[in-house]
Scaffold this active site. Structure first.
Site, PDB file in Angstrom:
ATOM      1  N   SER A 215      10.040  -7.589  10.218  1.00  7.17           N
ATOM      2  CA  SER A 215       9.996  -7.460   8.800  1.00  7.17           C
ATOM      3  C   SER A 215      12.043  -7.579   9.230  1.00  7.17           C
ATOM      4  O   SER A 215      12.378  -8.035   9.251  1.00  7.17           O
ATOM      5  CB  SER A 215      10.320  -6.494   7.259  1.00  7.17           C
ATOM      6  OG  SER A 215       9.096  -6.975   7.072  1.00  7.17           O
TER       7      SER A 215
ATOM      8  N   SER B 113       4.047   7.718   9.127  1.00  4.53           N
ATOM      9  CA  SER B 113       4.341   9.005   9.245  1.00  4.53           C
ATOM     10  C   SER B 113       5.572   9.449   9.574  1.00  4.53           C
ATOM     11  O   SER B 113       5.685  10.407   9.990  1.00  4.53           O
ATOM     12  CB  SER B 113       2.988   9.849  10.249  1.00  4.53           C
ATOM     13  OG  SER B 113       2.865   9.154  11.292  1.00  4.53           O
TER      14      SER B 113
ATOM     15  N   HIS C 153      10.409   5.558  10.782  1.00  2.00           N
ATOM     16  CA  HIS C 153      10.749   3.564  11.404  1.00  2.00           C
ATOM     17  C   HIS C 153      10.537   3.065   9.851  1.00  2.00           C
ATOM     18  O   HIS C 153      11.330   2.235   9.873  1.00  2.00           O
ATOM     19  CB  HIS C 153       9.292   3.564  11.953  1.00  2.00           C
ATOM     20  CG  HIS C 153       9.724   2.182  12.587  1.00  2.00           C
ATOM     21  ND1 HIS C 153       8.685   1.624  12.986  1.00  2.00           N
ATOM     22  CD2 HIS C 153      11.118   1.696  12.921  1.00  2.00           C
ATOM     23  CE1 HIS C 153       8.935   1.063  13.238  1.00  2.00           C
ATOM     24  NE2 HIS C 153      10.074   1.216  14.305  1.00  2.00           N
TER      25      HIS C 153
ATOM     26  N   ARG D 261       0.035  -6.139  -4.733  1.00  2.00           N
ATOM     27  CA  ARG D 261       1.782  -6.209  -5.052  1.00  2.00           C
ATOM     28  C   ARG D 261       0.759  -8.176  -4.580  1.00  2.00           C
ATOM     29  O   ARG D 261       2.091  -8.841  -4.529  1.00  2.00           O
ATOM     30  CB  ARG D 261       2.476  -5.875  -4.843  1.00  2.00           C
ATOM     31  CG  ARG D 261       3.599  -4.569  -5.879  1.00  2.00           C
ATOM     32  CD  ARG D 261       3.898  -3.401  -4.859  1.00  2.00           C
ATOM     33  NE  ARG D 261       4.073  -2.848  -5.845  1.00  2.00           N
ATOM     34  CZ  ARG D 261       3.385  -1.423  -6.195  1.00  2.00           C
ATOM     35  NH1 ARG D 261       1.976  -1.839  -5.944  1.00  2.00           N
ATOM     36  NH2 ARG D 261       4.235  -0.718  -7.582  1.00  2.00           N
TER      37      ARG D 261
END
Ligand SMILES: O=c1[nH]c(NC[C@H](O)[C@H](O)[C@H](O)CO)c([N+](=O)[O-])c(=O)[nH]1
Length: 169
Positions: free
Chosen positions: A64, A98, A101, A140
Site C-alpha cells: 500500500s 504487533s 508499522h 470487507r
C-alpha cells in the site's frame, strides 16, 4: 432506536460509463483479499455502468505504501499520451500487526493518495482497507463467514464511475 442505512447509498443517477477510462492500481500484499476487491470493483463498473473492460487498466505494486507514487506516475505517463484516465482506484489491504508499522503506512497512504488526486486533478477512489484483524479484512472483501460481509470493491466501483463521469472533460 432509529435505524439507518449503514454504508453508502448508491446514487439514483444512471451514469453512462461507456466512454470512461479507468486505472486500478492494486497491491500484492494480502493478495486473495485484494483480488476479491478488484473483482468487485471491475464487475460492478462493467455490469452496472457499461464501462468497457478494455478501458480498465490494471497495474499492481508491492504494498500500500507504493500506491500514491504509482498512481502519480501512471497518471503523469498517461497524460503524455492521448489516453489519460478519468478516474483511478487505489486498492490495498492493511492489517494491523504487533508494531506501529500499520499506523504509519495507513496515514502516509491516505494523505498521499489525497495529495496526488488534488495535484493531478484526477479523482482517486481510496480503496485501502485498514483492518485490525484478518476477519475484518475478509468480511470487507465479501469473503468472511458473517452475514454482514460485503465486498467494498462494489462501492468503490460505483464511486469511481460517479467521479469519473463528473470529471469527464
Ligand atoms: O499493503 C500492505 N503493505 C504492508 N506493508 C508493506 C508496505 O506497504 C510497503 O510495501 C513496504 O514497506 C515497502 O515500501 C502491510 N504490512 O506491513 O502489514 C500490509 O498489511 N499491507
Amino acid at each position: 432506536m432509529t435505524t439507518f442505512t449503514k454504508g453508502v447509498t448508491p446514487s439514483t443517477e444512471k451514469y453512462d460509463g461507456s466512454s470512461l477510462r479507468v486505472l486500478i492500481v492494486h497491491t500484492r500484499w494480502n493478495y486473495e483479499i485484494v483480488e476479491a476487491l478488484v473483482r468487485g470493483a471491475t464487475e460492478t463498473m462493467t455490469s452496472e455502468y457499461n464501462v468497457k473492460a478494455e478501458n480498465i487498466s490494471v497495474q499492481s505494486v508491492s504494498g500500500s505504501y507504493e500506491l500514491p507514487f504509482a498512481a502519480q506516475s501512471l497518471i503523469k505517463a498517461s497524460k503524455m499520451g492521448t489516453q489519460w484516465f478519468n478516474v483511478v482506484i487505489c486498492i490495498g489491504v492493511l492489517i494491523k500487526g504487533s508494531t506501529m508499522h500499520f499506523e504509519y503506512i495507513a496515514e502516509a497512504v491516505s494523505q498521499g493518495i489525497m495529495r496526488v488526486s488534488l495535484d493531478s486533478g484526477v479523482p482517486i477512489v481510496f480503496g485501502v482497507l485498514t483492518c485490525l484483524d484478518d476477519e475484518q479484512a475478509l468480511e470487507r472483501a465479501g469473503l468472511g463467514n458473517k452475514e454482514s460481509k460485503h465486498n467494498h470493491g462494489i462501492d468503490w466501483g460505483r464511486c469511481a464511475v460517479e467521479m469519473g463521469v463528473k470529471n469527464h472533460k
